[in-house]
Design a protein around this motif. Structure first.
Motif, mmCIF file in Angstrom:
data_model
loop_
_atom_site.group_PDB
_atom_site.id
_atom_site.type_symbol
_atom_site.label_atom_id
_atom_site.label_comp_id
_atom_site.label_asym_id
_atom_site.label_seq_id
_atom_site.Cartn_x
_atom_site.Cartn_y
_atom_site.Cartn_z
ATOM 1 N N MET A 1 38.709 63.796 68.590
ATOM 2 C CA MET A 1 39.510 64.368 67.505
ATOM 3 C C MET A 1 38.758 65.495 66.814
ATOM 4 N N ARG A 2 37.482 65.311 66.586
ATOM 5 C CA ARG A 2 36.693 66.336 65.906
ATOM 6 C C ARG A 2 36.610 67.610 66.738
ATOM 7 N N GLN A 3 36.499 67.451 68.067
ATOM 8 C CA GLN A 3 36.380 68.611 68.940
ATOM 9 C C GLN A 3 37.717 69.301 69.192
ATOM 10 N N GLN A 4 38.767 68.494 69.402
ATOM 11 C CA GLN A 4 40.061 69.060 69.786
ATOM 12 C C GLN A 4 40.954 69.389 68.596
ATOM 13 N N HIS A 5 40.794 68.667 67.496
ATOM 14 C CA HIS A 5 41.655 68.859 66.324
ATOM 15 C C HIS A 5 40.803 68.812 65.052
ATOM 16 N N PRO A 6 39.897 69.773 64.890
ATOM 17 C CA PRO A 6 38.909 69.696 63.800
ATOM 18 C C PRO A 6 39.507 69.758 62.399
ATOM 19 N N GLU A 7 40.698 70.340 62.248
ATOM 20 C CA GLU A 7 41.299 70.483 60.920
ATOM 21 C C GLU A 7 42.389 69.433 60.652
ATOM 22 N N ALA A 8 42.580 68.513 61.568
ATOM 23 C CA ALA A 8 43.707 67.580 61.467
ATOM 24 C C ALA A 8 43.545 66.600 60.313
ATOM 25 N N ARG A 9 44.683 66.254 59.733
ATOM 26 C CA ARG A 9 44.743 65.181 58.751
ATOM 27 C C ARG A 9 45.008 63.885 59.521
ATOM 28 N N ILE A 10 44.110 62.899 59.356
ATOM 29 C CA ILE A 10 44.138 61.709 60.210
ATOM 30 C C ILE A 10 44.348 60.455 59.380
ATOM 31 N N LEU A 11 45.393 59.704 59.714
ATOM 32 C CA LEU A 11 45.521 58.332 59.221
ATOM 33 C C LEU A 11 44.796 57.450 60.228
ATOM 34 N N PHE A 12 43.683 56.853 59.811
ATOM 35 C CA PHE A 12 42.834 56.103 60.721
ATOM 36 C C PHE A 12 43.073 54.617 60.528
ATOM 37 N N ALA A 13 43.679 53.988 61.512
ATOM 38 C CA ALA A 13 43.915 52.545 61.484
ATOM 39 C C ALA A 13 42.846 51.883 62.344
ATOM 40 N N GLY A 14 41.733 51.522 61.700
ATOM 41 C CA GLY A 14 40.620 50.956 62.442
ATOM 42 C C GLY A 14 39.623 50.314 61.503
ATOM 43 N N SER A 15 38.494 49.919 62.060
ATOM 44 C CA SER A 15 37.478 49.206 61.287
ATOM 45 C C SER A 15 36.821 50.134 60.267
ATOM 46 N N GLU A 16 36.222 49.540 59.251
ATOM 47 C CA GLU A 16 35.496 50.331 58.255
ATOM 48 C C GLU A 16 34.330 51.080 58.892
ATOM 49 N N ALA A 17 33.669 50.462 59.863
ATOM 50 C CA ALA A 17 32.540 51.109 60.533
ATOM 51 C C ALA A 17 32.979 52.394 61.227
ATOM 52 N N LEU A 18 34.123 52.347 61.906
ATOM 53 C CA LEU A 18 34.606 53.542 62.596
ATOM 54 C C LEU A 18 35.131 54.580 61.618
ATOM 55 N N GLN A 19 35.737 54.147 60.535
ATOM 56 C CA GLN A 19 36.183 55.103 59.528
ATOM 57 C C GLN A 19 34.990 55.837 58.922
ATOM 58 N N LEU B 1 38.903 64.512 58.516
ATOM 59 C CA LEU B 1 39.607 64.384 57.242
ATOM 60 C C LEU B 1 40.557 63.197 57.330
ATOM 61 N N LEU B 2 40.213 62.115 56.637
ATOM 62 C CA LEU B 2 41.033 60.909 56.657
ATOM 63 C C LEU B 2 41.954 60.909 55.445
ATOM 64 N N VAL B 3 43.230 60.606 55.701
ATOM 65 C CA VAL B 3 44.242 60.622 54.640
ATOM 66 C C VAL B 3 45.062 59.343 54.711
ATOM 67 N N LYS B 4 45.859 59.105 53.667
ATOM 68 C CA LYS B 4 46.742 57.949 53.628
ATOM 69 C C LYS B 4 48.208 58.336 53.778
ATOM 70 N N SER B 5 48.494 59.637 53.747
ATOM 71 C CA SER B 5 49.873 60.112 53.893
ATOM 72 C C SER B 5 49.856 61.541 54.420
ATOM 73 N N ASN B 6 51.035 62.014 54.830
ATOM 74 C CA ASN B 6 51.167 63.378 55.362
ATOM 75 C C ASN B 6 50.168 63.649 56.484
ATOM 76 N N ALA B 7 50.034 62.694 57.384
ATOM 77 C CA ALA B 7 49.063 62.792 58.472
ATOM 78 C C ALA B 7 49.603 63.628 59.627
ATOM 79 N N ASP B 8 48.692 64.355 60.286
ATOM 80 C CA ASP B 8 49.023 65.040 61.534
ATOM 81 C C ASP B 8 48.904 64.082 62.716
ATOM 82 N N PHE B 9 47.958 63.146 62.607
ATOM 83 C CA PHE B 9 47.714 62.169 63.664
ATOM 84 C C PHE B 9 47.509 60.787 63.053
#
Length: 253
Positions: free
Chosen positions: A77-95, A104-112
């Motif tokens: 994601m960082r390499q292919q979509h560096p500016e993307a707004r990401i809703l990350f559904a995963g562990s705290e360690a991975l977040q 860029l992790l968000v809770k709404s208006n996500a691109d991915f």
């Protein structure tokens, strides 16, 4: 095995089952030393976390020898979509890993929506994910495994089980999957080893991920489990077979 220069070894079900070390795992890693990498569809931990976990179990591994679907998805994601707004559904360690890498992790208006094995997954979180997907966010998934082997023969639900709920509720399919049988993880393993498909053998326990993934790159794969359908019943049996093959080669010289 007797002709393999390098190994790519699966983790869950092959080297360990939750907090149990599989028979022969210590010996296998000691024998191949700097000629192996561990390539896993794990989407909960970071490599450093896996190192600490394995160390507690008596397996000494450095983080550079561990390739994980969760971390590789973040890097993708960082390499292919560096500016993307990401809703990350995963562990705290991975977040935390994603934030450290500049995502860029968000809770709404996500691109991915990036979906991993989320220990806190529940109905409320499913609603949020589905809402973002229905509003146009694209779905990226760490891996599609429904389960992995646990201790004492138990099955541990995996990311694919969560994915099934997300797809059923949203009707949205992933645009990218990182884990095996896709080839990204195995290619990264080969890169770290400085190896090629023809001088490397994949050791795993799952025909749908390990064997198929190896086949997608034209690599050989040995499956290990006690079902009677695999190449060896255990890693110990695999090592004994390798010793016998090497002894046979020496006797023939």
């Amino acid at each position: 095995m007797a002709q393999a220069k390098y190994l790519i070894v699966d983790l869950d079900g092959t080297l360990i089952r939750e907090d149990e070390v599989v028979e022969g795992a210590v010996e296998l890693l000691a024998r191949y030393r700097d000629r192996y990498v561990i390539v896993s569809n794990n989407s909960t931990d970071t490599a450093d976390g896996v190192v600490r976990r394995l160390d507690r179990l008596g397996l000494r591994v450095v983080s550079e020898r561990i390739v994980l679907a969760g971390e590789q998805t973040v890097d993708f994601m960082r390499q292919q979509h560096p500016e993307a707004r990401i809703l990350f559904a995963g562990s705290e360690a991975l977040q935390r890993y994603a934030v450290e890498r500049g995502c860029l992790l968000v809770k709404s208006n996500a691109d991915f929506v990036v979906l991993g094995l989320d220990p806190e997954f529940n109905y409320a979180r499913l609603c949020v994910i589905v809402d973002q997907l229905r509003c146009g966010a694209r779905l990226v998934v760490t891996n599609c495994d429904v389960s992995h082997p646990g201790a004492e023969g138990r099955l541990v639900p995996e990311t694919g089980a969560v994915l099934a709920a997300v797809v059923a509720a949203s009707g949205v399919q992933p645009v990218h999957v990182t884990g095996k049988p896709e080839t990204l993880l195995l290619q990264e393993g080969l890169r770290r080893l400085g190896a090629t498909p023809d001088n490397t053998v994949v050791i795993g326990d799952n025909p749908a991920t390990d064997a198929k993934g190896a086949g997608n790159l034209g690599m050989r794969c040995l499956l290990v489990d006690s079902s009677g359908r695999a190449g060896a019943a255990s890693l110990s049996a695999l090592l004994r077979a390798e010793d016998a093959a090497r002894a046979g080669e020496l006797a023939a010289v």
